[in-house]
Design a protein around this motif. Sequence first.
Motif, PDB file in Angstrom:
ATOM      1  N   SER A  10     -36.817 -18.287  14.329  1.00 38.86           N
ATOM      2  CA  SER A  10     -35.992 -17.781  13.342  1.00 38.86           C
ATOM      3  C   SER A  10     -35.321 -18.878  12.238  1.00 38.86           C
ATOM      4  O   SER A  10     -34.819 -19.939  13.209  1.00 38.86           O
ATOM      5  CB  SER A  10     -35.516 -16.467  13.333  1.00 38.86           C
ATOM      6  N   GLY A  11     -35.029 -19.263  11.818  1.00 41.26           N
ATOM      7  CA  GLY A  11     -34.485 -20.040  11.181  1.00 41.26           C
ATOM      8  C   GLY A  11     -34.788 -21.307  11.110  1.00 41.26           C
ATOM      9  O   GLY A  11     -33.945 -22.678  10.914  1.00 41.26           O
ATOM     10  N   SER A  54     -29.969 -17.783   4.474  1.00 43.01           N
ATOM     11  CA  SER A  54     -31.057 -18.971   4.906  1.00 43.01           C
ATOM     12  C   SER A  54     -30.672 -19.750   2.983  1.00 43.01           C
ATOM     13  O   SER A  54     -31.094 -18.679   2.037  1.00 43.01           O
ATOM     14  CB  SER A  54     -32.604 -18.424   4.344  1.00 43.01           C
ATOM     15  N   THR A  95     -27.188 -12.378 -11.447  1.00 43.18           N
ATOM     16  CA  THR A  95     -27.148 -11.501  -9.992  1.00 43.18           C
ATOM     17  C   THR A  95     -26.922 -11.981  -7.884  1.00 43.18           C
ATOM     18  O   THR A  95     -26.495 -10.816  -7.501  1.00 43.18           O
ATOM     19  CB  THR A  95     -28.300 -10.014 -10.551  1.00 43.18           C
ATOM     20  N   SER A  96     -27.463 -13.277  -8.128  1.00 44.65           N
ATOM     21  CA  SER A  96     -27.395 -13.563  -6.531  1.00 44.65           C
ATOM     22  C   SER A  96     -25.588 -13.620  -6.260  1.00 44.65           C
ATOM     23  O   SER A  96     -25.736 -13.055  -5.519  1.00 44.65           O
ATOM     24  CB  SER A  96     -28.076 -14.697  -6.970  1.00 44.65           C
ATOM     25  N   ASP A 137     -29.942  -6.921  -5.608  1.00 43.92           N
ATOM     26  CA  ASP A 137     -29.260  -7.133  -5.970  1.00 43.92           C
ATOM     27  C   ASP A 137     -28.214  -8.017  -5.003  1.00 43.92           C
ATOM     28  O   ASP A 137     -26.793  -8.025  -4.660  1.00 43.92           O
ATOM     29  CB  ASP A 137     -27.906  -5.066  -5.758  1.00 43.92           C
ATOM     30  N   ALA A 184     -34.077 -19.991   1.638  1.00 49.90           N
ATOM     31  CA  ALA A 184     -35.339 -18.806   0.813  1.00 49.90           C
ATOM     32  C   ALA A 184     -34.494 -18.949  -0.511  1.00 49.90           C
ATOM     33  O   ALA A 184     -35.229 -18.010  -1.220  1.00 49.90           O
ATOM     34  CB  ALA A 184     -36.185 -19.413   1.968  1.00 49.90           C
ATOM     35  N   MET A 185     -33.425 -18.682   0.094  1.00 45.76           N
ATOM     36  CA  MET A 185     -33.097 -16.816  -0.060  1.00 45.76           C
ATOM     37  C   MET A 185     -32.551 -17.306  -1.869  1.00 45.76           C
ATOM     38  O   MET A 185     -33.042 -16.499  -2.203  1.00 45.76           O
ATOM     39  CB  MET A 185     -31.359 -16.389  -0.080  1.00 45.76           C
ATOM     40  N   CYS A 186     -32.273 -18.438  -2.233  1.00 46.99           N
ATOM     41  CA  CYS A 186     -31.547 -18.617  -3.479  1.00 46.99           C
ATOM     42  C   CYS A 186     -32.739 -20.066  -4.150  1.00 46.99           C
ATOM     43  O   CYS A 186     -33.478 -19.617  -5.682  1.00 46.99           O
ATOM     44  CB  CYS A 186     -30.367 -19.448  -2.985  1.00 46.99           C
ATOM     45  N   ALA A 238     -24.209 -10.245  -6.106  1.00 50.61           N
ATOM     46  CA  ALA A 238     -25.100 -10.021  -4.428  1.00 50.61           C
ATOM     47  C   ALA A 238     -23.635  -9.417  -3.886  1.00 50.61           C
ATOM     48  O   ALA A 238     -23.386  -8.756  -2.530  1.00 50.61           O
ATOM     49  CB  ALA A 238     -25.760 -10.337  -4.079  1.00 50.61           C
ATOM     50  N   GLN A 247     -24.733 -15.402   7.570  1.00 49.28           N
ATOM     51  CA  GLN A 247     -26.024 -16.217   7.487  1.00 49.28           C
ATOM     52  C   GLN A 247     -26.824 -16.321   6.532  1.00 49.28           C
ATOM     53  O   GLN A 247     -27.691 -15.405   6.713  1.00 49.28           O
ATOM     54  CB  GLN A 247     -26.809 -16.510   9.004  1.00 49.28           C
ATOM     55  N   PHE A 252     -17.967  -0.864   2.779  1.00 48.49           N
ATOM     56  CA  PHE A 252     -19.405  -1.116   2.540  1.00 48.49           C
ATOM     57  C   PHE A 252     -20.093  -2.268   2.582  1.00 48.49           C
ATOM     58  O   PHE A 252     -21.435  -2.377   3.515  1.00 48.49           O
ATOM     59  CB  PHE A 252     -19.727   0.379   1.620  1.00 48.49           C
ATOM     60  N   LEU A 278     -37.419 -16.291   7.978  1.00 51.91           N
ATOM     61  CA  LEU A 278     -37.124 -14.900   9.626  1.00 51.91           C
ATOM     62  C   LEU A 278     -36.251 -14.491   9.539  1.00 51.91           C
ATOM     63  O   LEU A 278     -34.662 -15.419   9.377  1.00 51.91           O
ATOM     64  CB  LEU A 278     -37.942 -15.769  10.640  1.00 51.91           C
ATOM     65  N   ARG A 332     -17.060  -7.546  -9.748  1.00 46.52           N
ATOM     66  CA  ARG A 332     -17.683  -7.880 -10.590  1.00 46.52           C
ATOM     67  C   ARG A 332     -17.197  -7.955 -11.866  1.00 46.52           C
ATOM     68  O   ARG A 332     -16.640  -7.108 -12.420  1.00 46.52           O
ATOM     69  CB  ARG A 332     -19.200  -6.563 -10.702  1.00 46.52           C
ATOM     70  N   LEU A 352     -29.158  -9.591  -2.486  1.00 46.65           N
ATOM     71  CA  LEU A 352     -30.060 -10.943  -1.743  1.00 46.65           C
ATOM     72  C   LEU A 352     -31.191 -10.927  -1.194  1.00 46.65           C
ATOM     73  O   LEU A 352     -31.372 -11.757  -0.217  1.00 46.65           O
ATOM     74  CB  LEU A 352     -28.419 -11.849  -1.219  1.00 46.65           C
ATOM     75  N   ASN A 368     -23.619  -3.350   4.935  1.00 49.52           N
ATOM     76  CA  ASN A 368     -24.787  -4.228   4.570  1.00 49.52           C
ATOM     77  C   ASN A 368     -25.242  -5.730   4.160  1.00 49.52           C
ATOM     78  O   ASN A 368     -25.851  -6.278   3.933  1.00 49.52           O
ATOM     79  CB  ASN A 368     -25.773  -3.572   3.129  1.00 49.52           C
ATOM     80  N   GLN A 428     -36.962 -22.920   9.643  1.00 47.99           N
ATOM     81  CA  GLN A 428     -37.004 -23.937   8.234  1.00 47.99           C
ATOM     82  C   GLN A 428     -35.384 -23.907   7.642  1.00 47.99           C
ATOM     83  O   GLN A 428     -35.901 -25.720   7.036  1.00 47.99           O
ATOM     84  CB  GLN A 428     -36.898 -22.668   7.537  1.00 47.99           C
ATOM     85  N   ASP A 429     -34.281 -23.485   7.459  1.00 45.72           N
ATOM     86  CA  ASP A 429     -33.465 -24.646   7.291  1.00 45.72           C
ATOM     87  C   ASP A 429     -33.031 -25.475   8.506  1.00 45.72           C
ATOM     88  O   ASP A 429     -32.613 -26.666   7.645  1.00 45.72           O
ATOM     89  CB  ASP A 429     -32.307 -22.901   7.980  1.00 45.72           C
TER      90      ASP A 429
END
Lengths: 800, 596, 272
Positions: free
Chosen positions: A162-163, A216, A237-238, C30, A218-220, A241, A214, A203, C271, A246, C32, A207, A165-166
């Motif tokens: 995992s990870g 990564s 929106t990012s 929303d 590539a998320m942005c 999140a 963490q 909440f 990942l 808001r 991410l 989530n 790439q980061d």
Amino acid sequence: MSNPRQPKDVTAPRPNAQTKWVCGYAKLGLACAEGPDEKGNCCQLRKDRSRPANNAVCHQECSCKDSCELAKLRYQPMLPSHTELGPCVPQRASWFSRQMLTLNFGILTAGILLLSMSLPQHEVIFVPGGLTKDHAQILSNHLVADRCSLCHPNSHSNQVSSGIQDDLCIACHQRHLPDASLRSPHDIPHEQLVKLTAKANPFAMLNGKQTLSQTSCAMCHIEHRGASFDLKAVSNTSCQACHQRRFESLAEGHPAFEGYPYRTQRRIAFDHAAHEQKHFGTKNETFECGRCHVEGTGLQKRGSIIRTVNFEQACSSCHEQAIDAATINGWAVLQLPSIEAADSQNSQLGLTHWPTSAQFGYDGQIDVPLRLLLAADPEMREVLAQLPHNGQLQQITADADRRGLVARGLARGMRKLIHEFAVDGQAAWQRRLISTASQRFGRELTTSELKLVDAMVQGVPPDLFRQMEASWFGSAPTSVTQQANPLGTQASPLLMVSQSNNDEALLSDSSDDSLLTDDSLLTDDSLLTDDSLLKNDALSSDAGNDSLLGGSANARGSIESPLTPLRGSQHVAAGGWYLDNELLALRYKPRGHADPTLAAWAEFIALLDATTTARSVTSTEPIEPTESAEAAEAIESADGEQSPLVTSVELTRLTHGDAIPGSCTQCHLLATGNSPLESTLDSSSHWTSLTRASNIRPFTKFDHTPHLTLPALSDCRYCHQFNDQQSTSLQAVLAANKDNTLAGSASQQWTEAACQFLGNEFIDMRVEQCSACHQAGGASEGCTACHNYHVGASGMNWSK
Amino acid sequence: MTAHSIEVERPSRWDYPLSKSMLKEDVAWLLQQAPFSLMDQERFARNTPLSDILRNDARLLHLQPGDVIFREGQYGGTAYLVLTGNARIFLTKLLTQADPESGQRSRRSWLKLLADTLPGSRSNRPSKKLVDSRRRARPDIATTSASTEPAAVGYRGQGTETRIFLQDVPRVLEQHATSSVHAGELFGEMAAVTRSPREYTAVAETESILLEIRWQGLKLLQQDPAFRQLLDERYRSEILRTHLRETMLFRFIPEESLQQVVEAARMESFGNLEWYAEYRQGLKQPARQRIAAEPLIAEEGSYAVGLWIVRGGFARLSRRQGAGHRTLAYLGKGQVFGLRELAQNFHNDQAVPLPYQESLRAIGYVDALCIPKQVVNEHILPFVRHADLPEPLLVPRYQFNQPVVDAPLETNEHNVETGLLEFLVDQRLMNGQQAMVIDTERCTRCDDCVRACAKTHHGTPVFVRQGPQYGPWLFAQACMHCEDPVCMIGCPTGAIHRDHESGLVQINAQTCIGCKTCAESCPYDNIRMVNATNQQGRPKVDQANGLPILLASKCDLCQDRNGQPACQSACPHDALVRMDLSDIGQVSQWAHRKVS
Amino acid sequence: MDIRTRRTLSLTITLFAVGLAALGVQWTRDRLGDASTLTGWTLLVSTAGLFLLSARKSSVNSDWGRVSAWLQVHTYMGTFASLVFLMHIGWPVRGLFELCLASCFATVALSGIALSIMNRRTPLKLAAVGVDRSVEQIPAFRAAVARDAHALALQSAEFGEGATLAEHYQQRLLPFFQSQRSWLYRLIPNGIQRRRLLRELNDLERYLADQGNASRVALASMVVTKDDLDYQYALQTRLRTLYALHAALTWSLALMIGVHVVLVYRFQGALQ
């Protein structure tokens, strides 16, 4: 409407849609009853090759030839014979040919896929889109076959880790994104993040647990979107999140600004309002921001900060003269006090060779530098403790005996001091200064502090001390020192001669003192230096050496040419050390603004002063255990009522404001922290206008350049508005503190008051000022237009 | 076809006797019992001697008191001759715990047991889905009012010999009207001959020995005149009575009146039992002539002489229209004709009596009862409730001494287009209870149905996706499982038979000898002869002359599979349905379904 | 259940599912999250569900319910999958392989839509033709009609009414009877040629006597028969060809989807 029935043929096979092969004659309506077998071989061929293939006869006597079209067909008289028809070629049934087509398509696709995978250029086929320009350029140096695995470590191995790439991302980008916690939001360490979000909506924690700890890259930053794709583009929106509070846009619901723009620690006490109204106003000059605040160029262009110009460009036109005037007569670092003539006779006192010109009663002034040097001598502590704040012996009026005692003590100390200097030169100064400082700090000096001491004594000529001892006390130094510096012995009589000629000038100089301390002038001294001070250090020390050598050259020249009586300060017009034999003093003539030696002294004093203030605050508490053993011993051996510590506190408290000629500290706010030198290694930063670390990426970013292109914003005051509620001016603050000088805490109080004043000089910006333009349909209103996601390590204090 | 053929002996008629347990000794014993002892063996044909008939087409049943012999509603091709002991026939419906209505046992288990109750060549097949009672729920057939609760039953014997017996025989007998069958008497033959379901339940009253005779054997036994006489007597005495009792119209008639009715009733047959040959000839004639050629049972406008009850076959209810005849409906088993006219005359004494308003013609073969007008007036109509009577006719078409008004052609009578009705009758399609109907306005001709059929039937389809077409409706050549399966008439071995429970027409491949009789007698061409193959798919060939061994093949409605037949479930467009064409309501419902 | 009610219900369920998928995508974005993983798996599962129809078709003996019900499910699931597909792909589609995959999916989806329309309309057109012929029989009937027409034309020449009809047959009708129709006709069956030939035959009336006219009428009816056969053949083969395309591409699609999934998981940067 009914369909005529087929002839009754109970043995005719039913059409079977499941058979794979159809008789080749079926198209002619002559299909044989048996049909081809499963592999598509004609049944007739299989049975008997010699038999004709065409066996097309109706195998049942048909009772209804009229109604049966097929039967009619079969009984056609012109039915072609088998030889005309040719051999039967069984055909695929439609469902079977469809199945074969499907199979062929599958095989074809699989073949093409396998082929394209085996091609060396297969990356070109399977890449899901072009890379951005920069990444593509980097990869263009590599073989095509290797390119994918450079960023996708899992692509060619079966291990899924995992990870990774980061890590690859950060490996390249850590030069400009140095923080290790890059993978967490706003580079906040994980523990801090957990603490920060603990109070947040449970909440969100639920989530966002993964994303919080963490995220990564590539998320942005999504790659493979073509060469011109902006990898850094992040949508609102990012951001939202994670951000639970808001709001719609900048104009709608953005939280109010608090203390924006950021209050950086200003080191120059510059009163913008007073300059605009009073000083520029009286001179009928326009007060233009752009005169001082220009955009940095080249290497100086750090981010978007608008830099200020240096002293020479901005301030010198008004303030240089005053500074020059204040230092024209030099600065008496060391001056002998006057004692009674009787005391010099008394051999027990050790003042036998005291200069006769300093035997007119107990008088004289012990200035701060001298006191710092004397304070290193344990014997002198008690004496110094008796001194008034301004060091004037005359002020000890209460008891004549006591004044004599102090004066004699001082004289002894100085005699010792001068001798020490004559023997050891600069090393003796260094020793004493370090001793004083470490006593004060209660610790060893740091490297930067030692360097500061070096800068203070740099350029102090040792042979001047020998000359001083020889000419003032008559007792010739040891032959060793004379041999070491024969030049000094030659020069000394000359200097003694010149000494008498300086009397008048010195007197007149001293009468000018009142002028020099003129408040209005001094407060105008906004001494702006640029950050090249360090760079200039070497030059200035050279200059100091030059002045010394120049002095020697003058001395030589005076041998050759008829001697012209010169005043001491005129000897060293470009700055340097010299002896004032008339007033029995060692003087230093600064070379104007930004004199390095003077700066070092001022800084040193400010350092001590700040420490003193800090410790006096805690003086009621027991002495810290870090106190050296000697200091503790000294306390024991002291007079009892006044400890040496307290003495030393008193010693320097009064010094700061006026200790250094030229009133450096009126504009340069040196002692702003508890220990300024410790906060930054770069001591020169004390003298620059702003102290903003270059490597910090703040949470909020701002670029002046695009804003200044707007006509409405070209006037800085659209955003930076003077705080009208701050009724008083900085000058008034200074004056108020000046009155308090005698109270013993002038300098520190001034600094604090000035900082407070400067902090409130402009009022905070409001969101509306930004959102007037930054709104839907106007300028960009995205979060990332103003905010950074990756912030510098020490840039933000999130725990606030 | 693919592999080489294998040579076998051509199957013949008594290869598979009804029961293998029939020994020579049994036959010898039987020949000494009445009525066989009285028969003249010389009268029997040489290839079918009496002893062989008894050995192959009959078997002995040893029953305990209370043993159920057969139950009402079952199909069976056998008759029973009581040798010793006594049997009881239930005149009212006997509901037992083993019946599906009682719901006390799970469906599958009782079906299995039931299959075992009636041993035979098919009884040891794996348990299979039997289609729900495909008999139409005829509203005019009485459901018994007498029965109180289901009779308790027990199970006796093991495996294929398991038999249901009634637990409390005296009490059950007390609750139901029954009649006794004594030694030497025959029962159950009507269902066998007419291929219709059993009309009553039969139970052994005492310990008894019965001879079960296959319908084919019964036919052969009729070579003996005495035996034929026995059959005729038997029919009149008991069957008629039972039949009338079941008719809803007669349910409140007292016993003595019923007896009068039975005695007065005239049993008549119209047309040829083997009507398919005529039918094929008749197809070439115009419809007008065809109808006119049909045997007339009662004519419109004529004096209403009696009440007709259809017992078997189909009768066409028609009315003259222009130069021809227009079909109004077809009457099946149990339906009555002339009741409206007779009732109106009975309740309206002073008026001129009303003649028959419609004609009744036999479609092919019709078995009908005629009850004379006097008997109807005297013994029936006084006991019939008004609710059970049809609406009185306000504007009669035919009246004596009045001109006949030719009515305009009404459309959509009975909610079915008259054309469709005529078509169904003309093609005799109303016989079909599981006819395959394809809506050609939905069918994309993808042949998925044929392929599915072939897959379920060892690679060869058992129907043809072609056939008579009316408008968008295509009546494919698939076995319709006729209400009156004429294909069964000529079968020498009983290989083609109706399933005991469901009544589906089935072919037993083991006993089929490939004689083509069924295929040739099917008026719809739905049975074809195919090459018999063994398990590996190798074609069987006669070892004597090398000719292929044939086997009748037709749609078996995928009885071995669960759910719908493969053709219907494989249709992707809902274009294919299996439909009971004898039920006009069902036809009309499907005809008016919403077409998207 | 009524067909209309069932359709409404199925449409509602489909649209609800699509809305649910869209909401899921928005929810994931929303937070991410990786929305394409969500839509990708939804797409994969629903595409696998589409393959169930062919599985059901290939096994007749199982008790899996009616094919028509499966086809309904297939249709609505296909609609759902197509809409999710639109959510899944980025626009424009980048990369050669991805483009192939997307266009393959689009072709299958579009042919499916076309099939669902033609499944409704073709039977209506076929039922309007009158006599129904299975596509396997048609070549035989066509040959028979051609032979009959040929014989009739030869016969008419013998009647001594001149070679008018025979000439006309030779020039105009022979190619019509003996050859296949053009690909355009097979794509869009129409009555243009039929009407033209009938009109031309009609125009010959004035040159023919009784027997010739009888032959002409017979020829005209043969033209109609042949054209009907051609029409049915074209309609049925068109449907079957489209179905063949639809079915043939599904396996290519399955292969490419497999490669796509493997690639995505091999090369995925995020990942967790």
